[in-house]
Write an enzyme that holds these catalytic residues in place. Structure first.
Site, PDB file in Angstrom:
ATOM      1  CG  HIS A   1      50.663   2.656  60.559  1.00 22.72           C
ATOM      2  ND1 HIS A   1      50.168   2.487  59.289  1.00 22.72           N
ATOM      3  CD2 HIS A   1      52.020   2.726  60.438  1.00 22.72           C
ATOM      4  CE1 HIS A   1      51.185   2.452  58.418  1.00 22.72           C
ATOM      5  NE2 HIS A   1      52.308   2.603  59.093  1.00 22.72           N
TER       6      HIS A   1
ATOM      7  CG  HIS B   1      54.951   6.474  59.605  1.00 25.30           C
ATOM      8  ND1 HIS B   1      54.725   6.695  58.274  1.00 25.30           N
ATOM      9  CD2 HIS B   1      54.937   5.124  59.772  1.00 25.30           C
ATOM     10  CE1 HIS B   1      54.590   5.536  57.645  1.00 25.30           C
ATOM     11  NE2 HIS B   1      54.715   4.567  58.536  1.00 25.30           N
ATOM     12  CD  GLU B   2      55.421   2.897  63.085  1.00 22.85           C
ATOM     13  OE1 GLU B   2      54.621   1.990  63.393  1.00 22.85           O
ATOM     14  OE2 GLU B   2      55.959   2.965  61.966  1.00 22.85           O
TER      15      GLU B   2
ATOM     16  CD  GLU C   1      54.138   1.619  55.902  1.00 19.64           C
ATOM     17  OE1 GLU C   1      54.553   2.729  56.263  1.00 19.64           O
ATOM     18  OE2 GLU C   1      54.139   0.634  56.644  1.00 19.64           O
TER      19      GLU C   1
END
Length: 279
Positions: free
Chosen positions: A127, A123-124, A186
Site C-alpha cells: 500500500h 500486503h501492507e 486492495e
C-alpha cells in the site's frame, strides 16, 4: 531502540523516533509533510499502547518483516524501516509512509506460520510502495473520516481500544492510516505483496489459507483486518491466479538460497476441535 537488522528498527518501549525520507508522493514538500505526520502518529501510538516485549515474538515478526523489506525496490530498500509490535488483541497490521510498520499481536493468532505473516506484511507495505497511502491522505474528507477509521484500526469499533490509543491516532488523522482503501488498491496490494513475499522465499500458496482463516477468525464479528481487507471468493481466486507468476519467483528465491527460516510462530493458535454435534 535496538537495531536488530540493517534496515529494520524494532520498537520496544518509548524510544527516540527515527524520521526517514523516501521518494514517493506528488511533491517533495507534501511527501515530507506526510512522512512527518506519519512519524508523529506512529510515535504517539508507541507512547500510548503497550509493546510486545517477549523476545521470541519480536524475533519472529522482525525476521519476517526484514526479509520482505529486503525485496523492495528503490528507494524503499534504501531507507531504514521501523517496526513496532503492539500488545493488542486486534487482528490487524499496517504500514505508513516513511518506513513504519505496525503489527498487532492479535494477528499472530490467525497467521499460522511465517509465510502467512509475510503475506500480511507484504500486503501492507505494498500500500505504501504503490502510493495508496499518499492518494488516500489526499482525500478532502480525510480529516473527518480519519479519527473514526483510526479507532477501528486500533480495535475501537470491535473490541474496545483504550481512549489513549484512539487519541493517539488523532494526530495522524490527516495522513494515511485512515481506512478504507479502495477495492482496486486492495487488489493491487494483494498482487504486489505476493510478489514481495515470494521473492523473499515465502510460499505464496499460504496466502489462501490465511485469508480463509481471516474470515473464520471471529464467530460474532469480522476481524478488524478483514473489515478493511475483505476476503471473498473472488479475492482468493485472484490470488490463486497469481501463482503462475509468484511460484516461479518463490522457486527462484529458493534456488538462490533465500530460504525463509524465521522459525515457528510463537503465538500461533491451534485450530479448535470441531463441535458439529451440539445438543
Amino acid at each position: 531502540m535496538n537495531t536488530l537488522r540493517p534496515r529494520l528498527l524494532i520498537s520496544f518501549a518509548c524510544a527516540a523516533l527515527l524520521l526517514a525520507a523516501c521518494a514517493s508522493g506528488p511533491t517533495q514538500q507534501s511527501r515530507i509533510q506526510m512522512e512527518a505526520e506519519a512519524a508523529r502518529a506512529f510515535n504517539k501510538m508507541r507512547a500510548s499502547m503497550p509493546l510486545v516485549t517477549d523476545r521470541p515474538t519480536i524475533d519472529f515478526v522482525a525476521c519476517v518483516a526484514e526479509a520482505v523489506v529486503e525485496q523492495l525496490e528503490p528507494p524503499y530498500n534504501d531507507i531504514e524501516w521501523e517496526l513496532a509490535i503492539f500488545e493488542q488483541e486486534s487482528v490487524n497490521a499496517f504500514a505508513m509512509p516513511g518506513g513504519k510498520i505496525g503489527v498487532f499481536s492479535g494477528i499472530l493468532k490467525v497467521t499460522e506460520n511465517q509465510h502467512q505473516l509475510a503475506t500480511v506484511i507484504g500486503h501492507e507495505i505494498a500500500h505504501v510502495t504503490a502510493g495508496h497511502s499518499v492518494s488516500r491522505a489526499g482525500r478532502d474528507d480525510l480529516t473527518r473520516v480519519g479519527i473514526n477509521a483510526a479507532a477501528i484500526l486500533l480495535g475501537g469499533g470491535y473490541s474496545g481500544a483504550t481512549y489513549t490509543a484512539q487519541q493517539a491516532l488523532v494526530y495522524g488523522a490527516t495522513f494515511g492510516i485512515s481506512l478504507p482503501y479502495k477495492r482496486g488498491q486492495e487488489s493491487e496490494a494483494d498482487v504486489i505483496g505476493l510478489e514481495y513475499m515470494a521473492r523473499a522465499g515465502f510460499d505464496p500458496r499460504e496466502s489462501v489459507p490465511l485469508w480463509q482463516r481471516m474470515g473464520q477468525s471471529s464467530e460474532r464479528e469480522p476481524a478488524e483486518f478483514m473489515s478493511t481487507h475483505p476476503a471473498n471468493d473472488t479475492r482468493i481466486e485472484n490470488l490463486i491466479n497469481e501463482w503462475q507468476k509468484t511460484l516461479p519467483l518463490y522457486n527462484q528465491a529458493q534456488a538462490a538460497g533465500l530460504v525463509a527460516n524465521c522459525g515457528p510462530n510463537p503465538r500461533a493458535v491451534k485450530k479448535a476441535k470441531s463441535t458439529e454435534a451440539k445438543e
